[in-house]
Design an enzyme around this catalytic site. Structure first.
Site, PDB file in Angstrom:
ATOM      1  N   CYS A 116       0.859  -1.188   0.000  1.00 39.22           N
ATOM      2  CA  CYS A 116       0.000   0.000   0.000  1.00 39.22           C
ATOM      3  C   CYS A 116       0.892   1.234   0.000  1.00 39.22           C
ATOM      4  CB  CYS A 116      -0.883  -0.053   1.245  1.00 39.22           C
ATOM      5  SG  CYS A 116      -1.897   1.400   1.446  1.00 39.22           S
ATOM      6  N   CYS A 123      -3.143  15.377   3.051  1.00 30.24           N
ATOM      7  CA  CYS A 123      -4.213  15.254   2.060  1.00 30.24           C
ATOM      8  C   CYS A 123      -5.112  16.476   2.165  1.00 30.24           C
ATOM      9  CB  CYS A 123      -5.030  13.988   2.318  1.00 30.24           C
ATOM     10  SG  CYS A 123      -6.323  13.723   1.079  1.00 30.24           S
ATOM     11  N   CYS A 127     -11.515  14.609   4.813  1.00 31.13           N
ATOM     12  CA  CYS A 127     -12.491  13.657   5.371  1.00 31.13           C
ATOM     13  C   CYS A 127     -12.333  13.688   6.901  1.00 31.13           C
ATOM     14  CB  CYS A 127     -12.233  12.249   4.844  1.00 31.13           C
ATOM     15  SG  CYS A 127     -12.223  12.169   3.041  1.00 31.13           S
ATOM     16  N   CYS A 130     -10.307  10.895   9.088  1.00 31.61           N
ATOM     17  CA  CYS A 130      -9.034  10.369   8.584  1.00 31.61           C
ATOM     18  C   CYS A 130      -7.822  11.120   9.130  1.00 31.61           C
ATOM     19  CB  CYS A 130      -9.055  10.464   7.054  1.00 31.61           C
ATOM     20  SG  CYS A 130      -7.488  10.006   6.304  1.00 31.61           S
ATOM     21  N   GLY A 180      -2.935  10.394   1.232  1.00 26.70           N
ATOM     22  CA  GLY A 180      -3.169  11.247   0.073  1.00 26.70           C
ATOM     23  C   GLY A 180      -4.290  10.781  -0.830  1.00 26.70           C
ATOM     24  N   GLU A 181      -4.751  11.718  -1.649  1.00 21.98           N
ATOM     25  CA  GLU A 181      -5.782  11.403  -2.644  1.00 21.98           C
ATOM     26  C   GLU A 181      -5.056  11.222  -3.985  1.00 21.98           C
ATOM     27  OE1 GLU A 181      -9.075  10.688  -3.233  1.00 21.98           O
ATOM     28  OE2 GLU A 181      -8.300  10.693  -5.279  1.00 21.98           O
ATOM     29  N   LEU A 236     -16.750   5.259  -0.628  1.00 24.38           N
ATOM     30  CA  LEU A 236     -18.117   5.788  -0.596  1.00 24.38           C
ATOM     31  C   LEU A 236     -18.454   6.306   0.810  1.00 24.38           C
ATOM     32  CD1 LEU A 236     -20.246   6.015  -2.863  1.00 24.38           C
ATOM     33  CD2 LEU A 236     -21.373   4.024  -1.862  1.00 24.38           C
ATOM     34  N   HIS A 237     -18.431   5.419   1.769  1.00 25.32           N
ATOM     35  CA  HIS A 237     -18.609   5.761   3.190  1.00 25.32           C
ATOM     36  C   HIS A 237     -19.935   6.405   3.552  1.00 25.32           C
ATOM     37  CE1 HIS A 237     -14.487   4.729   2.976  1.00 25.32           C
ATOM     38  NE2 HIS A 237     -13.969   5.928   2.929  1.00 25.32           N
ATOM     39  N   ASN A 311     -11.189   2.412  12.147  1.00 24.18           N
ATOM     40  CA  ASN A 311      -9.985   2.315  12.958  1.00 24.18           C
ATOM     41  C   ASN A 311      -9.873   3.598  13.771  1.00 24.18           C
ATOM     42  OD1 ASN A 311      -7.670   0.850  13.504  1.00 24.18           O
ATOM     43  ND2 ASN A 311      -7.110   0.736  11.349  1.00 24.18           N
TER      44      ASN A 311
HETATM   45  N1  SAH Z   1      -7.548   9.132  -0.499  1.00 23.19           N
HETATM   46  C1  SAH Z   1      -7.934   7.890  -1.034  1.00 23.19           C
HETATM   47  C2  SAH Z   1      -6.940   6.781  -0.745  1.00 23.19           C
HETATM   48  C3  SAH Z   1      -6.296   6.795   0.598  1.00 23.19           C
HETATM   49  S1  SAH Z   1      -7.367   6.512   1.981  1.00 23.19           S
HETATM   50  C4  SAH Z   1      -9.320   7.506  -0.547  1.00 23.19           C
HETATM   51  O1  SAH Z   1      -9.827   8.169   0.343  1.00 23.19           O
HETATM   52  O2  SAH Z   1      -9.881   6.573  -1.101  1.00 23.19           O
HETATM   53  C5  SAH Z   1      -7.542   4.758   1.887  1.00 23.19           C
HETATM   54  C6  SAH Z   1      -8.787   4.238   2.566  1.00 23.19           C
HETATM   55  O3  SAH Z   1      -8.631   4.265   3.989  1.00 23.19           O
HETATM   56  C7  SAH Z   1     -10.021   5.042   2.246  1.00 23.19           C
HETATM   57  O4  SAH Z   1     -11.111   4.225   1.922  1.00 23.19           O
HETATM   58  C8  SAH Z   1     -10.211   5.785   3.531  1.00 23.19           C
HETATM   59  O5  SAH Z   1     -11.488   6.259   3.653  1.00 23.19           O
HETATM   60  C9  SAH Z   1      -9.801   4.757   4.558  1.00 23.19           C
HETATM   61  N2  SAH Z   1      -9.574   5.275   5.907  1.00 23.19           N
HETATM   62  C10 SAH Z   1      -9.115   6.485   6.267  1.00 23.19           C
HETATM   63  N3  SAH Z   1      -9.071   6.599   7.604  1.00 23.19           N
HETATM   64  C11 SAH Z   1      -9.514   5.431   8.111  1.00 23.19           C
HETATM   65  C12 SAH Z   1      -9.719   4.936   9.426  1.00 23.19           C
HETATM   66  N4  SAH Z   1      -9.430   5.675  10.493  1.00 23.19           N
HETATM   67  N5  SAH Z   1     -10.215   3.680   9.579  1.00 23.19           N
HETATM   68  C13 SAH Z   1     -10.485   2.908   8.493  1.00 23.19           C
HETATM   69  N6  SAH Z   1     -10.308   3.332   7.230  1.00 23.19           N
HETATM   70  C14 SAH Z   1      -9.835   4.571   7.033  1.00 23.19           C
HETATM   71 FE1  SF4 Z   2      -7.990  10.458   4.083  1.00 20.33          FE
HETATM   72 FE2  SF4 Z   2      -8.477   9.530   1.608  1.00 20.33          FE
HETATM   73 FE3  SF4 Z   2     -10.079  11.390   2.720  1.00 20.33          FE
HETATM   74 FE4  SF4 Z   2      -7.601  12.031   1.999  1.00 20.33          FE
HETATM   75  S1  SF4 Z   2      -9.255  11.432   0.661  1.00 20.33           S
HETATM   76  S2  SF4 Z   2      -8.615  12.640   3.907  1.00 20.33           S
HETATM   77  S3  SF4 Z   2      -6.499  10.156   2.465  1.00 20.33           S
HETATM   78  S4  SF4 Z   2      -9.760   9.284   3.412  1.00 20.33           S
END
Ligand code: SAH
Ligand code: SF4
Length: 378
Positions: A116, A123, A127, A130, A180-181, A236-237, A311
Site C-alpha cells: 500500500c 491530504c 475527510c 481520517c 493522500g488522494e 463511498l462511506h 480504525n
Molecule cells: N484518499 C484515497 C486513498 C487513501 S485513503 C481515498 O480516500 O480513497 C484509503 C482508505 O482508507 C479510504 O477508503 C479511507 O477512507 C480509509 N480510511 C481512512 N481513515 C480510516 C480509518 N481511520 N479507519 C479505516 N479506514 C480509514
Molecule cells: Fe484520508 Fe483519503 Fe479522505 Fe484524503 S481522501 S482525507 S487520504 S480518506
C-alpha cells in the site's frame, strides 16, 4: 513545491534517461543498463554499477539522486502488517505498508502480499475521520518518490527472503490507498505507475494495481481513458448525500448524482468489477437504512463492497461499531446478494490506519514542513 537539488533516478523513464545520456554523449543502451541496476539488481550505490565507467558513474552521481526516500522506521505488527516510515529530501514523512494476507479475504495466508503506497504528504480532501487529512496537504509526491516506496519495499523483502525473481512478481497486489488522494496528484501518479509497470522498471501488471479515490469525478473519467487498465476503488462511506457530506467534504463538489454515473462509465469501459469502500462508523453510517441504500448502489454498479470497521484515530471521537452492529449491517448486503467482504482489520497496533504513524512521528518531531503553494486547485 519541494524541488530537490537533483532529480531522482526513480522518476526517469527509459526514454527520458536515454535522452539525458545522449545529450551527455553516452550511447543510448546505457539507459537500460542503469535501470537494470536500479530495478532488477537493486543496487544501493552508484559504485556497484560495475559495467559503467568511473567518469559515467561520477556524472550520474552529480546529476541524479539515486534514492529520494530513506527508511527511518520499520514497524512490524504481531499479525501480518509491516509498516515502513520513509523520509524524503525535505524531511517530510510518508508511509508504505506491506500486508501479508489477502486484502479482502478471511483467514491469514502469508503467501499473499499487498503493498500500500502513499501519493501525497498529507491530504487536501479533509475527510473528518481520517488521520492523513488532519493537518491538510503539505505537498504532492513526485513520480520518483512514489516509485521509491516500491524499491524500499523490495530492499526490505530482499533482505528477508532469497530473491526468486527480479520483478515485484512475488507481490500480488499494489493498492494506492496510503496517505493522500491519488487522483489529486494525477500526472505524477500515472508517471509513477507507468514506471512500475514497464518491463525495464518493476514489471508490475496494471491489473494488479488498484487506485482508491474519495471521488474526484473529472479524474475518474480521465482515468477511464488511460491505456493501462488500473482497477478502481471508490471510497463511498455514505450511501446518501446527507450522510456522505457530513464526513466527506468532497461530496459537496461531486455529489452521488455525479459520482455514480462516473463510476458506472468507468466499469463499463474496463469491463471489470469496481470496489466500493465503506468504513463503518458508529451512529454515522452503520444504520440499516444506509445498508439498504448501499446495497442498491452496489447492485446497480455490479460492484464489490469492502466493509471496513473504523480504525480509531487519536484525537478524533468517531467510533467503530460493535461486532453485532457490523454483522447486522453486513446481513442486509447478504440478503440483497451483494458481493461484499467484512474486513478483519490488520495491523491496528502499529497505527496501520491511513496516516497515523506519520502524523504521530511528525508531531513528535514538530518539524514544520513548508506548505505547497503550487498545488493546483481541485
Ligand atoms: N484518499 C484515497 C486513498 C487513501 S485513503 C481515498 O480516500 O480513497 C484509503 C482508505 O482508507 C479510504 O477508503 C479511507 O477512507 C480509509 N480510511 C481512512 N481513515 C480510516 C480509518 N481511520 N479507519 C479505516 N479506514 C480509514
Ligand atoms: Fe484520508 Fe483519503 Fe479522505 Fe484524503 S481522501 S482525507 S487520504 S480518506
Amino acid at each position: 513545491m519541494f524541488t530537490p537539488a537533483k532529480p531522482p533516478l526513480t522518476g526517469e523513464t527509459l526514454d527520458s534517461l536515454s535522452a539525458r545520456l545522449a545529450a551527455h554523449g553516452e550511447p543510448v543502451f546505457r539507459a537500460k543498463q542503469i535501470l537494470d541496476w536500479l530495478y532488477k539488481k537493486r543496487v544501493r550505490s552508484w559504485d556497484e554499477m560495475s559495467n559503467l565507467s568511473k567518469p559515467l558513474r561520477a556524472w550520474l552521481a552529480e546529476t541524479f539522486e539515486l534514492m529520494p526516500a530513506s527508511l527511518v522506521l520499520n514497524r512490524q505488527s504481531q499479525d501480518v502488517t509491516d509498516k515502513l516510515l520513509l523520509e524524503l529530501g525535505d524531511r517530510s514523512l510518508i508511509e508504505t505498508v506491506i500486508i501479508r494476507a489477502p486484502q479482502d479475504g478471511v483467514g491469514v495466508d502469508h503467501s499473499r502480499k499487498t503493498i500500500c503506497i502513499s501519493t501525497q504528504v498529507g491530504c487536501a480532501m479533509g475527510c473528518v475521520f481520517c488521520a492523513s487529512g488532519l493537518d491538510g496537504l503539505k505537498r504532492h509526491l513526485s513520480a520518483g518518490e512514489i516509485v521509491a516506496q516500491l524499491l524500499q519495499v523490495c530492499y526490505r523483502e530482499d533482505a528477508h527472503t532469497p530473491r526468486v525473481r527480479a520483478e515485484l512478481a512475488s507481490f500480488d497486489n499494489l493498492v494506492v490507498m496510503g496517505m493522500g488522494e491519488p487522483l489529486h496528484n494525477y500526472d505524477n501518479l500515472i508517471a509513477a505507475l507507468t514506471i512500475l509497470n514497464a518491463d525495464w522498471g518493476l514489471g508490475f501488471g496494471a491489473r494488479r494495481i488498484t487506485l482508491s479515490t474519495s471521488g474526484l469525478v473529472p479524474q475518474i473519467r480521465r482515468l477511464a481513458e488511460e491505456p493501462l487498465g488500473f482497477r478502481l476503488a471508490i471510497s463511498l462511506h455514505g450511501a446518501t448525500d446527507e450522510v456522505r457530506e457530513r464526513i466527506m467534504p468532497v461530496n459537496k463538489r461531486w455529489p452521488l448524482a455525479e459520482l455514480i454515473p462516473a463510476a458506472r462509465d468507468f466499469a463499463a469501459k474496463h469491463g471489470r468489477m469496481l470496489s466500493l469502500e465503506f468504513i463503518l462508523i458508529e451512529e454515522v453510517n452503520d444504520t440499516l437504512d444506509q445498508a439498504a441504500r448501499l446495497a442498491a448502489i452496489a447492485r446497480d454498479l455490479h460492484a464489490h463492497v469492502n466493509l471496513i470497521p473504523y480504525n480509531t484515530v487519536t484525537g478524533l471521537d468517531w467510533k467503530r461499531p460493535s461486532l453485532n452492529r457490523q454483522e447486522r449491517f453486513a446481513a442486509v448486503l447478504e440478503q440483497q446478494r451483494v458481493s461484499f467482504t467484512l474486513r478483519r482489520e490488520k495491523g491496528h497496533e502499529i497505527d496501520a490506519a491511513c496516516g497515523q504513524l506519520r502524523l504521530r512521528t511528525e508531531r513528535e518531531r514538530a518539524v514544520p514542513v513548508a506548505g505547497d503553494a503550487a498545488v493546483p486547485p481541485l
